[in-house]
Design a protein around this motif. Structure first.
Motif, short mmCIF file in Angstrom:
data_model
loop_
_atom_site.label_atom_id
_atom_site.label_comp_id
_atom_site.label_asym_id
_atom_site.label_seq_id
_atom_site.Cartn_x
_atom_site.Cartn_y
_atom_site.Cartn_z
N LYS A 85 0.84 -1.19 0.00
CA LYS A 85 0.00 0.00 0.00
C LYS A 85 0.88 1.25 0.00
CE LYS A 85 -4.25 1.66 0.88
NZ LYS A 85 -5.14 1.85 -0.22
N LYS A 86 1.04 1.86 -1.17
CA LYS A 86 1.95 2.99 -1.34
C LYS A 86 1.51 4.25 -0.62
CE LYS A 86 3.82 1.39 -5.68
NZ LYS A 86 3.96 1.57 -7.11
N SER A 87 0.21 4.36 -0.31
CA SER A 87 -0.26 5.57 0.36
C SER A 87 0.08 5.59 1.86
CB SER A 87 -1.77 5.71 0.18
OG SER A 87 -2.45 4.62 0.76
N LEU A 88 0.60 4.50 2.39
CA LEU A 88 0.98 4.43 3.80
C LEU A 88 2.50 4.52 3.94
CD1 LEU A 88 -1.38 1.57 5.01
CD2 LEU A 88 -1.54 4.00 5.58
N PRO A 89 2.98 5.09 5.05
CA PRO A 89 4.44 5.16 5.26
C PRO A 89 5.07 3.78 5.18
CG PRO A 89 3.28 6.45 6.93
CD PRO A 89 2.23 5.69 6.15
N GLY A 90 6.19 3.68 4.47
CA GLY A 90 6.93 2.43 4.38
C GLY A 90 6.38 1.41 3.42
N THR A 91 5.30 1.74 2.70
CA THR A 91 4.66 0.81 1.77
C THR A 91 4.55 -0.59 2.39
OG1 THR A 91 5.70 2.07 -0.02
CG2 THR A 91 4.62 0.04 -0.64
N PRO A 92 3.68 -0.76 3.38
CA PRO A 92 3.59 -2.03 4.09
C PRO A 92 3.35 -3.23 3.17
CG PRO A 92 2.25 -0.37 5.16
CD PRO A 92 2.71 0.22 3.87
N ASP A 93 3.94 -4.36 3.54
CA ASP A 93 3.80 -5.59 2.76
C ASP A 93 2.35 -6.04 2.70
OD1 ASP A 93 6.60 -5.72 2.41
OD2 ASP A 93 6.82 -6.74 4.34
N ILE A 94 1.67 -6.03 3.85
CA ILE A 94 0.30 -6.54 3.94
C ILE A 94 -0.52 -5.60 4.84
CG2 ILE A 94 -1.16 -8.46 4.72
CD1 ILE A 94 1.41 -10.25 4.25
N VAL A 95 -1.69 -5.20 4.35
CA VAL A 95 -2.59 -4.34 5.13
C VAL A 95 -3.95 -5.04 5.23
CG1 VAL A 95 -3.72 -2.09 5.24
CG2 VAL A 95 -1.41 -2.27 4.27
N ILE A 96 -4.39 -5.26 6.46
CA ILE A 96 -5.71 -5.84 6.71
C ILE A 96 -6.56 -4.72 7.29
CG2 ILE A 96 -7.01 -7.69 7.84
CD1 ILE A 96 -4.33 -9.20 8.12
N LYS A 97 -7.28 -4.03 6.40
CA LYS A 97 -8.03 -2.83 6.79
C LYS A 97 -9.05 -3.09 7.89
CE LYS A 97 -7.67 -0.76 2.21
NZ LYS A 97 -8.42 -0.30 1.04
N LYS A 98 -9.79 -4.18 7.78
CA LYS A 98 -10.86 -4.48 8.72
C LYS A 98 -10.38 -4.50 10.17
CE LYS A 98 -14.29 -8.04 9.84
NZ LYS A 98 -14.86 -9.33 9.43
N PHE A 99 -9.15 -4.93 10.38
CA PHE A 99 -8.60 -5.04 11.73
C PHE A 99 -7.56 -3.95 12.03
CE2 PHE A 99 -10.20 -9.23 10.71
CZ PHE A 99 -10.92 -9.54 11.86
N LYS A 100 -7.46 -2.97 11.11
CA LYS A 100 -6.48 -1.87 11.25
C LYS A 100 -5.09 -2.46 11.56
CE LYS A 100 -6.25 2.77 11.54
NZ LYS A 100 -6.41 3.63 10.43
N ALA A 101 -4.74 -3.49 10.78
CA ALA A 101 -3.52 -4.25 11.02
C ALA A 101 -2.58 -4.20 9.82
CB ALA A 101 -3.87 -5.70 11.33
N ILE A 102 -1.32 -4.07 10.11
CA ILE A 102 -0.27 -4.08 9.08
C ILE A 102 0.73 -5.16 9.44
CG2 ILE A 102 1.74 -2.81 8.25
CD1 ILE A 102 -0.01 -0.31 8.24
N ILE A 103 1.13 -5.92 8.42
CA ILE A 103 2.14 -6.96 8.61
C ILE A 103 3.33 -6.67 7.70
CG2 ILE A 103 2.66 -9.42 8.44
CD1 ILE A 103 -0.31 -9.96 8.98
N PHE A 104 4.50 -6.58 8.32
CA PHE A 104 5.75 -6.48 7.57
C PHE A 104 6.41 -7.84 7.62
CE2 PHE A 104 5.28 -1.98 8.76
CZ PHE A 104 5.54 -1.38 7.54
N VAL A 105 6.86 -8.34 6.47
CA VAL A 105 7.60 -9.60 6.40
C VAL A 105 9.06 -9.21 6.17
CG1 VAL A 105 7.82 -11.83 5.28
CG2 VAL A 105 5.57 -10.73 5.42
N ASN A 106 9.87 -9.34 7.22
CA ASN A 106 11.25 -8.84 7.17
C ASN A 106 12.26 -9.97 7.05
OD1 ASN A 106 10.32 -6.25 7.46
ND2 ASN A 106 11.10 -5.95 9.53
N GLY A 107 13.22 -9.77 6.16
CA GLY A 107 14.36 -10.66 6.06
C GLY A 107 15.30 -10.38 7.22
N CYS A 108 15.77 -11.42 7.87
CA CYS A 108 16.61 -11.25 9.05
C CYS A 108 17.92 -10.54 8.73
CB CYS A 108 16.87 -12.61 9.70
SG CYS A 108 15.34 -13.36 10.33
N PHE A 109 18.50 -10.80 7.56
CA PHE A 109 19.75 -10.13 7.19
C PHE A 109 19.51 -8.65 6.93
CE2 PHE A 109 22.54 -8.43 3.89
CZ PHE A 109 23.75 -8.51 4.56
N TRP A 110 18.57 -8.32 6.09
CA TRP A 110 18.36 -6.94 5.66
C TRP A 110 17.89 -6.02 6.77
CZ3 TRP A 110 20.55 -5.74 1.33
CH2 TRP A 110 20.76 -6.74 0.38
#
Length: 161
Positions: free
Chosen positions: A43-68
């Motif tokens: 979602k480009k309109s949100l800071p950081g362009t989150p990987d996954i946005v679940i609007k109904k639950f006002k939830a954002i999920i970032f899937v992060n690589g441990c190295f990066w």
């Protein structure tokens, strides 16, 4: 220990790493769909362009690589070549991550960071445990949590910049 690739080979390998639609990201999206959650991606309109946005639950999920993202786990190791560059790069990534999370939380979003080590390596979570923890988090309402090989950790987010 010297790099096993020459400069051009290493550059080609690094350029092939995806910033979105990575294998761990696709895996998490599939699991969320299996659980019946509706989401949007990148979602480009949100800071950081989150990987996954679940609007109904006002939830954002970032899937992060441990190295990066410099996760303190068995999958993270500082490279032995060009160390100064990598330490600086990973530090700037972690600072940016904290800034993005702080901005999103200020907008009322809840944040879950799913670390690569929860899905990969000898210590990864069982698939059922991973699904249960994600579902638990989406439905529970914690403001900030992380999911790693250690399981789901609920903690107070502190933007230590």
């Amino acid at each position: 220990m010297a790099d096993v690739h020459d400069k051009d080979g290493r550059q080609k390998n690094m350029a092939a790493i995806r910033s979105k639609n990575s294998r761990p990201e696709r895996f998490i999206r599939l699991q969320l769909a299996t659980l019946g959650f509706h989401y949007v991606t990148n979602k480009k309109s949100l800071p950081g362009t989150p990987d996954i946005v679940i609007k109904k639950f006002k939830a954002i999920i970032f899937v992060n690589g441990c190295f990066w993202h410099g996760h303190n786990c068995h999958l993270f190791k500082v490279p032995q070549t060009n160390t100064k560059f990598w330490v600086s790069k990973i530090h700037s990534n972690t600072v940016r991550d904290k800034e993005v999370v702080a901005k999103l939380m200020a907008q009322g979003w809840r944040i879950l960071v799913v670390w690569e080590c929860s899905m990969k390596g000898a210590n990864k979570l069982r698939k059922k445990d991973l699904l249960d923890r994600m579902e638990e988090w989406v439905l529970r309402g914690d403001n900030y949590s992380e999911l790693s090989f250690r399981g789901l950790t609920r903690e107070q987010f502190k933007p230590r910049l």
